[in-house]
Motif scaffolding. Structure first.
Motif, short mmCIF file in Angstrom:
data_model
loop_
_atom_site.label_atom_id
_atom_site.label_comp_id
_atom_site.label_asym_id
_atom_site.label_seq_id
_atom_site.Cartn_x
_atom_site.Cartn_y
_atom_site.Cartn_z
N UNK A 181 26.58 -12.33 -38.94
CA UNK A 181 25.62 -11.43 -38.30
C UNK A 181 24.25 -12.11 -38.22
N UNK A 182 23.86 -12.79 -39.28
CA UNK A 182 22.59 -13.52 -39.28
C UNK A 182 22.59 -14.65 -38.26
N UNK A 183 23.70 -15.36 -38.13
CA UNK A 183 23.81 -16.43 -37.13
C UNK A 183 23.71 -15.86 -35.72
N UNK A 184 24.42 -14.77 -35.48
CA UNK A 184 24.39 -14.15 -34.15
C UNK A 184 22.98 -13.66 -33.81
N UNK A 185 22.31 -13.05 -34.77
CA UNK A 185 20.97 -12.57 -34.49
C UNK A 185 19.96 -13.72 -34.43
N UNK A 186 20.24 -14.80 -35.09
CA UNK A 186 19.41 -16.00 -34.93
C UNK A 186 19.52 -16.54 -33.51
N UNK A 187 20.71 -16.50 -32.95
CA UNK A 187 20.90 -16.91 -31.56
C UNK A 187 20.16 -15.96 -30.61
N UNK A 188 20.26 -14.66 -30.87
CA UNK A 188 19.55 -13.67 -30.06
C UNK A 188 18.04 -13.92 -30.16
N UNK A 189 17.55 -14.26 -31.34
CA UNK A 189 16.13 -14.55 -31.52
C UNK A 189 15.72 -15.78 -30.72
N UNK A 190 16.57 -16.81 -30.69
CA UNK A 190 16.26 -18.00 -29.91
C UNK A 190 16.17 -17.68 -28.42
N UNK A 191 17.09 -16.86 -27.94
CA UNK A 191 17.04 -16.44 -26.54
C UNK A 191 15.79 -15.61 -26.29
N UNK A 192 15.46 -14.74 -27.21
CA UNK A 192 14.26 -13.91 -27.09
C UNK A 192 13.00 -14.77 -27.00
N UNK A 193 12.90 -15.79 -27.83
CA UNK A 193 11.73 -16.67 -27.81
C UNK A 193 11.66 -17.41 -26.48
N UNK A 194 12.80 -17.87 -25.97
CA UNK A 194 12.80 -18.56 -24.68
C UNK A 194 12.35 -17.62 -23.55
N UNK A 195 12.83 -16.39 -23.57
CA UNK A 195 12.41 -15.41 -22.56
C UNK A 195 10.92 -15.08 -22.68
N UNK A 196 10.45 -15.03 -23.89
CA UNK A 196 9.04 -14.70 -24.10
C UNK A 196 8.12 -15.81 -23.61
N UNK A 197 8.57 -17.05 -23.71
CA UNK A 197 7.75 -18.17 -23.22
C UNK A 197 7.56 -18.12 -21.71
N UNK A 198 8.58 -17.65 -21.01
CA UNK A 198 8.52 -17.64 -19.55
C UNK A 198 8.09 -16.30 -18.97
N UNK A 220 1.46 -10.32 -21.24
CA UNK A 220 0.75 -9.05 -21.35
C UNK A 220 1.12 -8.41 -22.69
N UNK A 221 0.17 -7.72 -23.27
CA UNK A 221 0.42 -7.09 -24.58
C UNK A 221 1.52 -6.05 -24.50
N UNK A 222 1.55 -5.29 -23.42
CA UNK A 222 2.57 -4.25 -23.28
C UNK A 222 3.97 -4.86 -23.17
N UNK A 223 4.11 -5.92 -22.38
CA UNK A 223 5.42 -6.57 -22.22
C UNK A 223 5.88 -7.17 -23.54
N UNK A 224 4.97 -7.82 -24.24
CA UNK A 224 5.32 -8.41 -25.54
C UNK A 224 5.70 -7.33 -26.56
N UNK A 225 4.98 -6.23 -26.53
CA UNK A 225 5.29 -5.13 -27.45
C UNK A 225 6.65 -4.52 -27.18
N UNK A 226 6.98 -4.34 -25.91
CA UNK A 226 8.29 -3.78 -25.56
C UNK A 226 9.40 -4.76 -25.94
#
Length: 90
Positions: free
Chosen positions: A17-34, A38-44
């Protein structure tokens, strides 16, 4: 209702579960870079990530030990998450 599993199997469930969520976090960080910075988008996006993480953790907890939280489960989750973030391809 599922029956609780043995401790090594529960530990393995939380590591995975930790590995899977680590992968989800990596995808999340990549999406956040691109995304737009905006504060609202980052908060959501942050709230969405934490909601996914909470649901996955609770689902693993209910599946493995019928809701009993033990230290080794937290340790397995943290080790799996850290292994995904620092492992190959990081």
């Amino acid at each position: 209702m599922t029956t609780p599993v043995t401790s090594p199997y529960a530990f393995l469930i939380f590591v995975l579960c930790g590995v899977a969520l680590g992968f989800v976090y990596s995808v999340y960080i990549a999406l956040r870079r691109f995304s737009v910075r905006k504060k609202l988008v980052c908060g959501v996006m942050d709230a969405g990530f934490w909601a996914i993480m909470f649901v996955a953790f609770i689902a693993a907890l209910l599946q493995s030990t019928a809701g009993l939280l033990r230290f080794f489960e937290l340790l397995g989750f943290a080790l799996g998450f850290a292994a995904c973030l620092t492992g190959p391809g990081a």
